[in-house]
Design a protein around this motif. Structure first.
Motif, PDB file in Angstrom:
ATOM      1  N   VAL A  74       0.780  -1.134  -0.223  1.00 15.29           N
ATOM      2  CA  VAL A  74       0.097  -0.035  -0.027  1.00 15.29           C
ATOM      3  C   VAL A  74       0.620   1.324   0.038  1.00 15.29           C
ATOM      4  N   VAL A  75       1.827   1.364   0.852  1.00 13.92           N
ATOM      5  CA  VAL A  75       2.822   2.583   0.682  1.00 13.92           C
ATOM      6  C   VAL A  75       3.434   2.654  -0.400  1.00 13.92           C
ATOM      7  N   LYS A  76       3.904   1.529  -1.144  1.00 18.43           N
ATOM      8  CA  LYS A  76       4.808   1.749  -2.327  1.00 18.43           C
ATOM      9  C   LYS A  76       3.588   2.260  -3.439  1.00 18.43           C
ATOM     10  N   VAL A  77       2.536   1.826  -3.450  1.00 16.83           N
ATOM     11  CA  VAL A  77       1.695   2.306  -4.555  1.00 16.83           C
ATOM     12  C   VAL A  77       1.295   3.731  -4.101  1.00 16.83           C
ATOM     13  N   VAL A  78       0.904   4.012  -3.179  1.00 23.79           N
ATOM     14  CA  VAL A  78       0.757   5.451  -2.745  1.00 23.79           C
ATOM     15  C   VAL A  78       1.929   6.370  -3.061  1.00 23.79           C
ATOM     16  N   ASP A  79       3.039   5.974  -2.671  1.00 29.02           N
ATOM     17  CA  ASP A  79       4.324   6.440  -3.234  1.00 29.02           C
ATOM     18  C   ASP A  79       4.399   6.872  -4.692  1.00 29.02           C
ATOM     19  N   GLN A  80       3.987   5.808  -5.423  1.00 29.68           N
ATOM     20  CA  GLN A  80       4.095   5.966  -6.752  1.00 29.68           C
ATOM     21  C   GLN A  80       2.935   6.760  -7.325  1.00 29.68           C
ATOM     22  N   ILE A  81       1.836   6.932  -6.644  1.00 31.31           N
ATOM     23  CA  ILE A  81       0.647   7.625  -7.279  1.00 31.31           C
ATOM     24  C   ILE A  81       1.104   9.146  -6.799  1.00 31.31           C
ATOM     25  N   ILE A  82       1.851   9.331  -5.831  1.00 25.07           N
ATOM     26  CA  ILE A  82       1.975  10.759  -5.289  1.00 25.07           C
ATOM     27  C   ILE A  82       3.288  11.317  -6.468  1.00 25.07           C
ATOM     28  N   GLU A  83       4.197  10.233  -6.787  1.00 21.11           N
ATOM     29  CA  GLU A  83       5.125  10.488  -7.662  1.00 21.11           C
ATOM     30  C   GLU A  83       4.853  10.857  -9.034  1.00 21.11           C
ATOM     31  N   LEU A  84       3.909  10.154  -9.461  1.00 17.54           N
ATOM     32  CA  LEU A  84       3.216  10.566 -10.888  1.00 17.54           C
ATOM     33  C   LEU A  84       2.259  11.608 -10.927  1.00 17.54           C
TER      34      LEU A  84
END
Length: 169
Positions: free
Chosen positions: A40-50
């Motif tokens: 979950v943390v990795k997905v959220v980090d990617q969403i915010i990065e994109l």
């Protein structure tokens, strides 16, 4: 504008390719399930990065509908907002029933069981079981503040009463 898509039970986001080709006004960003405690943390980090600025549009089909919950919860915890949460034939119940998840996908898996696809079949079975374990352990302990849309196919189950969602069907 982006739509972030979480994987269905088979654990791969490639299933969104067809719908992405039909909706040209949006960029679809689909995630695969990661066999990782910090999924979950990795997905959220990617969403915010994109897309650094919210609000976000998130979508999930089947198991991806359920996995929206912890992702939205983490985004809201970080002060981000979600303009639309779209669950397509997702299940949001707390499932305590015992079942073998591979039975659900057996017909698909049977097509992979040949000498050429043995490795892929074994790896996919491991991924499916791991993702199912993640989905089963989702705890619905907070209401989400997001505007939710539940799309249910004909004959599908309509969510009638779940305490953790503000539903809009």
């Amino acid at each position: 504008r982006k739509i972030f898509c979480l994987p269905p039970g088979l654990s791969y986001g490639v299933c969104y390719k067809v719908i992405a080709e039909q909706i040209e006004d949006y960029c679809f960003c689909a995630f695969n399930y990661l066999k990782d405690d910090n999924f979950v943390v990795k997905v959220v980090d990617q969403i915010i990065e994109l897309q650094p600025e919210s609000p976000y549009i998130l979508m999930g089909y089947s198991g991806g509908g359920k996995s929206l919950y912890p992702v939205v919860k983490e985004l809201e915890k970080r002060g981000k907002s979600i303009s639309h949460l779209i669950s397509i034939d997702g299940y949001w119940e707390t499932n305590k029933n015992e079942y073998d998840v591979l039975e659900i996908y057996q017909e698909f898996l049977d097509q992979l069981d040949s000498s050429y696809f043995d490795y892929l079949s074994i790896e996919l079975k491991i991924r499916i079981r791991s993702y199912d374990s993640f989905l089963r352990n989702i705890q619905f302990d907070t209401k989400l503040n997001s505007k939710m849309h539940f799309l249910v196919s004909q004959g599908g189950k309509i969510i009638e009463s779940e305490h953790h969602i503000n539903k809009e069907i």
